[in-house]
Write a protein that holds these residues in place. Sequence first.
Motif, PDB file in Angstrom:
ATOM      1  N   LEU A   1      76.169  83.819  51.080  1.00 36.02           N
ATOM      2  CA  LEU A   1      76.086  82.362  51.159  1.00 36.02           C
ATOM      3  C   LEU A   1      75.159  81.781  50.091  1.00 36.02           C
ATOM      4  N   LEU A   2      74.041  82.443  49.856  1.00 38.30           N
ATOM      5  CA  LEU A   2      72.991  81.860  49.014  1.00 38.30           C
ATOM      6  C   LEU A   2      72.893  82.458  47.606  1.00 38.30           C
ATOM      7  N   LYS A   3      73.764  83.409  47.274  1.00 36.35           N
ATOM      8  CA  LYS A   3      73.572  84.139  46.017  1.00 36.35           C
ATOM      9  C   LYS A   3      73.682  83.257  44.773  1.00 36.35           C
ATOM     10  N   HIS A   4      74.415  82.137  44.836  1.00 40.24           N
ATOM     11  CA  HIS A   4      74.544  81.239  43.689  1.00 40.24           C
ATOM     12  C   HIS A   4      73.795  79.926  43.890  1.00 40.24           C
ATOM     13  N   CYS A   5      72.959  79.866  44.907  1.00 40.17           N
ATOM     14  CA  CYS A   5      72.181  78.647  45.140  1.00 40.17           C
ATOM     15  C   CYS A   5      71.192  78.436  43.996  1.00 40.17           C
ATOM     16  N   PRO A   6      71.199  77.263  43.357  1.00 40.41           N
ATOM     17  CA  PRO A   6      70.283  77.014  42.234  1.00 40.41           C
ATOM     18  C   PRO A   6      68.818  77.200  42.640  1.00 40.41           C
ATOM     19  N   TYR A   7      68.018  77.661  41.675  1.00 38.90           N
ATOM     20  CA  TYR A   7      66.614  77.985  41.946  1.00 38.90           C
ATOM     21  C   TYR A   7      65.846  76.795  42.504  1.00 38.90           C
ATOM     22  N   ASP A   8      66.050  75.601  41.944  1.00 35.44           N
ATOM     23  CA  ASP A   8      65.282  74.446  42.407  1.00 35.44           C
ATOM     24  C   ASP A   8      65.661  74.045  43.835  1.00 35.44           C
ATOM     25  N   ILE A   9      66.875  74.415  44.271  1.00 34.97           N
ATOM     26  CA  ILE A   9      67.263  74.151  45.650  1.00 34.97           C
ATOM     27  C   ILE A   9      66.733  75.254  46.572  1.00 34.97           C
ATOM     28  N   LEU A  10      66.702  76.481  46.086  1.00 36.94           N
ATOM     29  CA  LEU A  10      66.109  77.567  46.871  1.00 36.94           C
ATOM     30  C   LEU A  10      64.677  77.229  47.290  1.00 36.94           C
TER      31      LEU A  10
ATOM     32  N   GLU B   1      67.343  70.169  53.642  1.00 34.56           N
ATOM     33  CA  GLU B   1      67.553  68.738  53.859  1.00 34.56           C
ATOM     34  C   GLU B   1      68.935  68.312  53.342  1.00 34.56           C
ATOM     35  N   ARG B   2      69.501  67.311  53.987  1.00 33.28           N
ATOM     36  CA  ARG B   2      70.884  66.869  53.759  1.00 33.28           C
ATOM     37  C   ARG B   2      71.174  66.550  52.292  1.00 33.28           C
ATOM     38  N   GLY B   3      70.292  65.812  51.639  1.00 30.59           N
ATOM     39  CA  GLY B   3      70.507  65.454  50.243  1.00 30.59           C
ATOM     40  C   GLY B   3      70.567  66.677  49.344  1.00 30.59           C
ATOM     41  N   GLN B   4      69.683  67.662  49.601  1.00 30.47           N
ATOM     42  CA  GLN B   4      69.682  68.896  48.824  1.00 30.47           C
ATOM     43  C   GLN B   4      70.951  69.711  49.096  1.00 30.47           C
ATOM     44  N   PHE B   5      71.416  69.672  50.345  1.00 37.07           N
ATOM     45  CA  PHE B   5      72.649  70.371  50.691  1.00 37.07           C
ATOM     46  C   PHE B   5      73.833  69.802  49.911  1.00 37.07           C
ATOM     47  N   PHE B   6      73.909  68.483  49.805  1.00 39.08           N
ATOM     48  CA  PHE B   6      75.001  67.872  49.050  1.00 39.08           C
ATOM     49  C   PHE B   6      74.909  68.219  47.552  1.00 39.08           C
ATOM     50  N   ARG B   7      73.695  68.265  47.009  1.00 39.37           N
ATOM     51  CA  ARG B   7      73.521  68.701  45.616  1.00 39.37           C
ATOM     52  C   ARG B   7      74.039  70.120  45.440  1.00 39.37           C
ATOM     53  N   TRP B   8      73.700  70.972  46.392  1.00 45.38           N
ATOM     54  CA  TRP B   8      74.137  72.365  46.346  1.00 45.38           C
ATOM     55  C   TRP B   8      75.663  72.459  46.360  1.00 45.38           C
ATOM     56  N   LEU B   9      76.322  71.671  47.217  1.00 44.98           N
ATOM     57  CA  LEU B   9      77.782  71.651  47.270  1.00 44.98           C
ATOM     58  C   LEU B   9      78.387  71.262  45.923  1.00 44.98           C
ATOM     59  N   GLU B  10      77.770  70.309  45.244  1.00 43.57           N
ATOM     60  CA  GLU B  10      78.288  69.852  43.954  1.00 43.57           C
ATOM     61  C   GLU B  10      78.164  70.920  42.871  1.00 43.57           C
ATOM     62  N   LEU B  11      77.137  71.769  42.996  1.00 46.20           N
ATOM     63  CA  LEU B  11      76.825  72.723  41.931  1.00 46.20           C
ATOM     64  C   LEU B  11      77.380  74.127  42.163  1.00 46.20           C
ATOM     65  N   ASP B  12      77.792  74.430  43.388  1.00 48.66           N
ATOM     66  CA  ASP B  12      78.109  75.819  43.741  1.00 48.66           C
ATOM     67  C   ASP B  12      79.505  75.911  44.354  1.00 48.66           C
ATOM     68  N   MET B  13      80.496  76.355  43.575  1.00 52.43           N
ATOM     69  CA  MET B  13      81.853  76.506  44.087  1.00 52.43           C
ATOM     70  C   MET B  13      81.937  77.628  45.116  1.00 52.43           C
ATOM     71  N   ASN B  14      81.083  78.628  44.984  1.00 50.16           N
ATOM     72  CA  ASN B  14      81.039  79.704  45.974  1.00 50.16           C
ATOM     73  C   ASN B  14      80.714  79.145  47.354  1.00 50.16           C
ATOM     74  N   LEU B  15      79.771  78.214  47.411  1.00 48.90           N
ATOM     75  CA  LEU B  15      79.405  77.593  48.683  1.00 48.90           C
ATOM     76  C   LEU B  15      80.575  76.803  49.262  1.00 48.90           C
ATOM     77  N   ASN B  16      81.285  76.049  48.417  1.00 48.48           N
ATOM     78  CA  ASN B  16      82.438  75.284  48.884  1.00 48.48           C
ATOM     79  C   ASN B  16      83.470  76.196  49.549  1.00 48.48           C
ATOM     80  N   ARG B  17      83.764  77.318  48.914  1.00 55.59           N
ATOM     81  CA  ARG B  17      84.754  78.251  49.468  1.00 55.59           C
ATOM     82  C   ARG B  17      84.282  78.839  50.790  1.00 55.59           C
ATOM     83  N   LEU B  18      83.015  79.258  50.848  1.00 58.12           N
ATOM     84  CA  LEU B  18      82.490  79.876  52.060  1.00 58.12           C
ATOM     85  C   LEU B  18      82.394  78.872  53.208  1.00 58.12           C
TER      86      LEU B  18
END
Length: 231
Positions: free
Chosen positions: A19-28, A110-127
Motif C-alpha cells: 500500500l505504502l511503497k510508492h507513497c511520496p516521502y513528504d507524505i510519509l 489527514e484527508r488533504g494529504q490523502f487526496f494529494r497521495w491519490l493524485e501522485l500515486d497510481m499504485n494507491l488508486n489501483r489498490l
Amino acid sequence: MDVSAVIRLIEEDPKIYQLLKHCPYDILRQWKLAEYPRGSTVFRQGDVQDCLYIIVEGSADIHILAENGREYSLTVYQKGDLIGELEIFERKPFVCNVKALTDLKLIGLERGQFFRWLELDMNLNRLMIQYLSKAFYNLSQKVGDDTLYSLYHRVCSFLVESLEHGGKAEKEPRINVNKTQLSSQFAVTQRSVNRILQSLKEKGIIDIHSQGIIVRDVEKLKEEKIASKFQ
C-alpha cells in the motif's frame, strides 16, 4: 511520527508495504500514530473523521449498534486493513463502531494529504479500487448468507471457517469465541445462540467453555454445515 518509524512499519508487513511503497516521502512524514487499549471504542457510529487509518498492530471489531442497543458484527479488521476508507471522500459520519479486540495501533493520514497521495500515486488508486471492491463483495456475501440461510447453518459455517483460518491441525481445536460474540456476529439473542450450541454439544460435536468452543469432531461439524444449508 518519525518517518523512519513509518518505514519500519512498512517493511515489517507485506500488506502495508504494497500500500505504502510508492507513497511520496513528504507524505510519509505526515502519518500519525494512535494507540488504543483492548476493549476500547476507537471510533463511534456517527463520528466524522478527517483521516484515513491503517491498522499496524492488533485487530478490531467492526459492528453496527441498533437503536435497541443490540450489536451486529460485520467483520473483524486485522493488520494492514483500512479504517475510514468509505467515509473520507465526502466526510461522511462512520456507519459503524470500531472496537479494539486487542491492544491496537493505527497510523492515520489527514484527508488533504490523502487526496494529494491519490493524485501522485497510481499504485494507491489501483489498490484502493481492489480494496473497496473486496470489502463490498464480502459484505454482500454476508448479507446474502444472513438472509437466505438458517441461523443453525450460519453458526456451523462460522465455526468451520474459524477452524480453517486458524491454521492449526489440532485433534480437538479451540475456537476463541464466546456466546456474546456469536450473538453480536449474527444479530440475534444469546438464547438463540445457546440453543444451537447446546444442540451441537448434545451431538458430541463441540464442548462449550467460558474461554471458547472446543470442536470434538471436525468432520461431523462439516457434515452439519452441509446438511443444514437448505433446511
